[in-house]
Structure formats: C-alpha cells, structure tokens
Design a protein around this motif. Structure first.
Motif, short mmCIF file in Angstrom:
data_model
loop_
_atom_site.label_atom_id
_atom_site.label_comp_id
_atom_site.label_asym_id
_atom_site.label_seq_id
_atom_site.Cartn_x
_atom_site.Cartn_y
_atom_site.Cartn_z
N TRP A 159 3.66 -15.02 0.53
CA TRP A 159 4.58 -14.77 1.64
C TRP A 159 4.74 -13.26 1.81
CZ3 TRP A 159 4.79 -18.64 -1.78
CH2 TRP A 159 5.03 -19.94 -1.33
N VAL A 160 5.21 -12.85 2.98
CA VAL A 160 5.61 -11.46 3.21
C VAL A 160 7.10 -11.45 3.48
CG1 VAL A 160 5.41 -9.48 4.77
CG2 VAL A 160 3.36 -10.73 4.09
N THR A 161 7.83 -10.60 2.79
CA THR A 161 9.28 -10.52 2.93
C THR A 161 9.63 -9.62 4.11
OG1 THR A 161 9.56 -10.81 0.56
CG2 THR A 161 11.44 -9.93 1.78
N SER A 162 10.50 -10.12 4.99
CA SER A 162 10.91 -9.35 6.17
C SER A 162 12.42 -9.27 6.24
CB SER A 162 10.38 -9.99 7.45
OG SER A 162 10.91 -9.32 8.59
N ALA A 163 12.94 -8.07 6.49
CA ALA A 163 14.36 -7.89 6.72
C ALA A 163 14.74 -8.19 8.16
CB ALA A 163 14.77 -6.46 6.37
N GLY A 164 13.77 -8.61 8.97
CA GLY A 164 14.07 -8.98 10.36
C GLY A 164 13.23 -8.26 11.39
N GLY A 165 12.38 -7.35 10.98
CA GLY A 165 11.54 -6.64 11.95
C GLY A 165 10.48 -7.55 12.52
N PRO A 166 10.39 -7.66 13.86
CA PRO A 166 9.37 -8.54 14.44
C PRO A 166 7.95 -8.12 14.10
CG PRO A 166 10.46 -7.21 16.14
CD PRO A 166 11.24 -7.04 14.88
N GLN A 167 7.73 -6.81 13.85
CA GLN A 167 6.39 -6.36 13.49
C GLN A 167 5.95 -6.96 12.16
OE1 GLN A 167 9.01 -4.43 14.11
NE2 GLN A 167 8.55 -3.04 15.82
N THR A 168 6.91 -7.13 11.23
CA THR A 168 6.57 -7.72 9.93
C THR A 168 6.22 -9.19 10.08
OG1 THR A 168 8.11 -6.17 8.90
CG2 THR A 168 7.31 -7.97 7.55
N PHE A 169 6.96 -9.91 10.94
CA PHE A 169 6.63 -11.31 11.21
C PHE A 169 5.22 -11.42 11.77
CE2 PHE A 169 11.08 -11.85 10.58
CZ PHE A 169 11.32 -13.21 10.40
N GLU A 170 4.90 -10.56 12.72
CA GLU A 170 3.58 -10.59 13.33
C GLU A 170 2.50 -10.26 12.32
OE1 GLU A 170 1.15 -8.67 17.14
OE2 GLU A 170 3.15 -7.95 16.63
N ALA A 171 2.77 -9.24 11.48
CA ALA A 171 1.79 -8.84 10.47
C ALA A 171 1.55 -9.96 9.47
CB ALA A 171 2.26 -7.58 9.76
N ALA A 172 2.61 -10.68 9.09
CA ALA A 172 2.46 -11.81 8.17
C ALA A 172 1.56 -12.88 8.78
CB ALA A 172 3.82 -12.38 7.81
N GLY A 173 1.75 -13.13 10.08
CA GLY A 173 0.90 -14.10 10.75
C GLY A 173 -0.55 -13.67 10.77
N ARG A 174 -0.79 -12.40 11.09
CA ARG A 174 -2.17 -11.90 11.12
C ARG A 174 -2.82 -11.98 9.74
NH1 ARG A 174 0.04 -7.43 13.88
NH2 ARG A 174 -0.51 -6.12 12.08
N ALA A 175 -2.00 -11.84 8.69
CA ALA A 175 -2.52 -11.89 7.33
C ALA A 175 -2.69 -13.32 6.82
CB ALA A 175 -1.60 -11.11 6.39
N GLY A 176 -2.21 -14.29 7.57
CA GLY A 176 -2.30 -15.67 7.12
C GLY A 176 -1.35 -15.99 5.98
N ALA A 177 -0.25 -15.24 5.89
CA ALA A 177 0.75 -15.44 4.84
C ALA A 177 1.96 -16.15 5.41
CB ALA A 177 1.15 -14.09 4.25
N GLY A 178 2.86 -16.60 4.52
CA GLY A 178 4.16 -17.10 4.95
C GLY A 178 5.13 -15.95 5.15
N VAL A 179 6.37 -16.28 5.51
CA VAL A 179 7.43 -15.29 5.69
C VAL A 179 8.65 -15.70 4.88
CG1 VAL A 179 9.04 -14.21 7.33
CG2 VAL A 179 6.67 -14.64 8.01
#
Length: 349
Positions: A170-190
């Motif tokens: 998974w990728v941990t996000s404090a709420g930044g939409p860029q991190t959500f998008e990056a996690a998706g591109r990486a094929g990881a969870g959030v």
C-alpha cells in the motif's frame, strides 16, 4: 467491508503496565474473530507513537502469536531505509507468519525523523514510488544493482526468501490526490485517514486512484484496495462511551497537536505553533475531539458506528483499520473489542 486493528499509542504511559500487552492480546482477539490484519507504524523521537519505532519488530511479535490475520506495516517510512533492509526484515516476518506480511510505505511527515537519514528528506515522495519498484524486484528474487563499499558496481539479492511470491503493498496518503493517483499508477493499495479530509473528499480521491489503477498497463481489472484508519471504541451506552473516551482521547490529540502542527508550518507562513498559549491549544483540541467523535471515528454504539461504516463503504473504502490504543485502559479496550466484532459482523451481513 473488512476490519483490522491499527496501533499508534502515545508512549508517555507507565511501562510497568506492560507496554505491548494491548498489541498482543488485541492481535490474538483479531486472529480468532475474523479481522483482516493488524497494522503497526514507524515513529521516532517523540512520545506520540513512541512504542513503535520499527514495524518489522512489532510485526514479528504479532506473527508469533497469531495464525491467520495479515501482519502489516502502517507504515514503513521509505526514505529512511534502503529497500534491501526493508525486503530482508519483512521476508523474515513473512516466514514467521507463513505468508501473511504486507507493507504500506510512507514518505514521512516530520523533518526531525530524518536525523536517521538526512539525505532522504528532499526527494522523500519520489522515494516511496522508487521503493515500491525495488521491493517488488527483491521480493521476487531478482537482483538489484548497487554500488559496493569499494565503489564498484554489483548486484545483490535479498534473503531469506519470502513465502509469498508477491508482496502486498500500500501507499500511505495524508489526503493528497497526487498520492492517490501515484498509488494507482504503481498498482498499490492506499492507506489513509480523515485528518484534513471528509468522506466526500475521500470519495473523489478514491475515484482518482481507481481511474489511475485501471489505466495501468497490464492491469488485471481488480479495483485495488483502500484502507481507512479510524479511531475506535464501542459500547452499549452512548453516554458512557463518550465519557470513557473523552479524557484519554483529548490527551492523545494534545500529544500529537504540536508535532503535527509544527510539521505543517511550511504551509502556514508566519504561523508559529510554539507561540500558542496552552489555553488556545486546549480549545483547539476540544474542538477536534467533537469533530472526531461525531463524524470521523467509530465511537458510541454498534448502531451509531454502522452509519460511519456505510459512509466509508459509499466512499469506496474496502477496509477499516480501527485504531484502539489511544489511552483507554487496556482491560476496557479489550472488552470493547466484542462490540467492534459485532460491528464487523453486522457490516458483513
């Protein structure tokens, strides 16, 4: 909706109480009651989160006393470590647990933590994505190019070999939409929380995540996995629950307040959190308690918490990670897990 347990205690309590009793007894309960996982974080140099400086160590302890649940890091601060160390440590956890390890990677949010590795601070966000790729390479047994101590190029593999052929990430996000998008591109969870975002905003970011995941080359069509951390304590009497929670949770929020605010000062020009009066801090913390209790946690009765579960489900959340160790006495928390399990069963049925 899956349910898991999440730990992030304030470390200023009396160690004679048995600092890790709640972690281990809670893990045993989760293991035998259908919960999905136990998450432990990485924290440094401050009482807030102090019992958890290394999630591979606490994860190994959880693995040793459980048989079924996932054993997860929430989170490993990727820029503080070489990917080889992360792969080695978590391969041990994977072996101890017979294939139940999982990792969420974070960029880090407190500059002082980078005393461990100052050079990792400037590019810390990119380091998370680079570490995802490197970890997957090492986990599969493939070589990683390195430079050895003599300055020569070399290739190394990580040992021991893990049980799982692929590492859940998974990728941990404090709420930044860029991190959500990056996690998706990486094929990881959030892995995320509600500090600084509400359910409507979270739903928009989850949609961004799933769109990026679907556009990933070679994507298998699965929708990904979003985990939301919520502070949690349930009981039979809503007023009694509120009074049980009020003082310890207020003190817990106060412990974190200056640390989090100090980390955000770069975004608040001219604001100096250290100049706030104690009465101002108390006021802000009291307001925070009301917000968390009423709309940003699993508090009250099973019936009350069910409404929060449904809001999370509607936003696209797949798993609720229930943070339980915020200062309520251990015996009370452990007894309250029966109510949390009732909520889990109700949400599943």
């Amino acid at each position: 909706m899956d349910f898991s347990l999440f730990y992030f205690a304030d470390g200023s309590d009396d160690p004679s109480r048995g600092r890790y009793r709640l972690l281990l007894d809670g893990a045993r309960f989760a293991d035998t009651h259908g919960f999905a996982a136990v998450w432990t974080p990485e924290r440094h140099f401050h009482p807030f989160g102090a019992p958890y400086p290394n999630p591979s160590v606490t994860g190994a302890a959880v693995a040793a006393v459980t048989e079924r649940i996932g054993v997860r890091a929430g989170s490993v601060v990727a820029p503080l470590h070489h990917p080889l160390r992360i792969a080695e440590e978590w391969a041990v956890v994977d072996n101890l647990s017979n294939g139940r390890a999982g990792i969420s990677l974070a960029s880090g949010w407190n500059a002082v933590d980078f005393a461990l590795r100052p050079e990792g601070y400037p590019e810390r966000k990119q380091a998370v994505l680079d570490t995802v790729d490197a970890l997957r390479t090492l986990w599969r047994g493939e070589p990683l190019p390195v430079v050895d101590g003599a300055g020569n190029p070399a290739e190394v593999r990580a040992f021991p070999r893990p049980v799982q052929p692929e590492l859940p990430v998974w990728v941990t996000s404090a709420g930044g939409p860029q991190t959500f998008e990056a996690a998706g591109r990486a094929g990881a969870g959030v892995l995320t929380h509600l500090l600084g975002q509400d359910f409507d905003q979270l739903a928009e970011k989850i949609a961004v995540y799933r769109e990026a995941l679907a556009a990933r080359p070679g994507h298998d069509g699965r929708p990904g996995h979003v985990v939301l951390m919520l502070h949690s304590f349930l009981g039979e009497d809503p007023e009694q629950v509120r009074e049980t929670v009020r003082e310890p949770f207020t003190q817990y929020l106060k412990s974190s307040f200056r640390l989090i605010a100090r980390s955000a000062t770069s975004l608040l020009q001219g604001f100096d959190v250290d100049k706030l009066r104690e009465s101002d801090v108390d006021f802000l913390v009291r307001r925070s308690f009301d917000t968390y209790y009423d709309s940003s946690g699993l508090f009250g009765t099973v019936e009350q918490a069910s409404a929060v579960v449904e809001r999370a489900r509607a936003a696209g959340v797949d798993e609720l990670a229930c943070l339980i160790d915020f200062g309520i006495p251990d015996e009370t928390v452990l007894a309250g897990l029966e109510h949390l399990d009732r909520l889990r069963q109700r949400s599943a049925g």
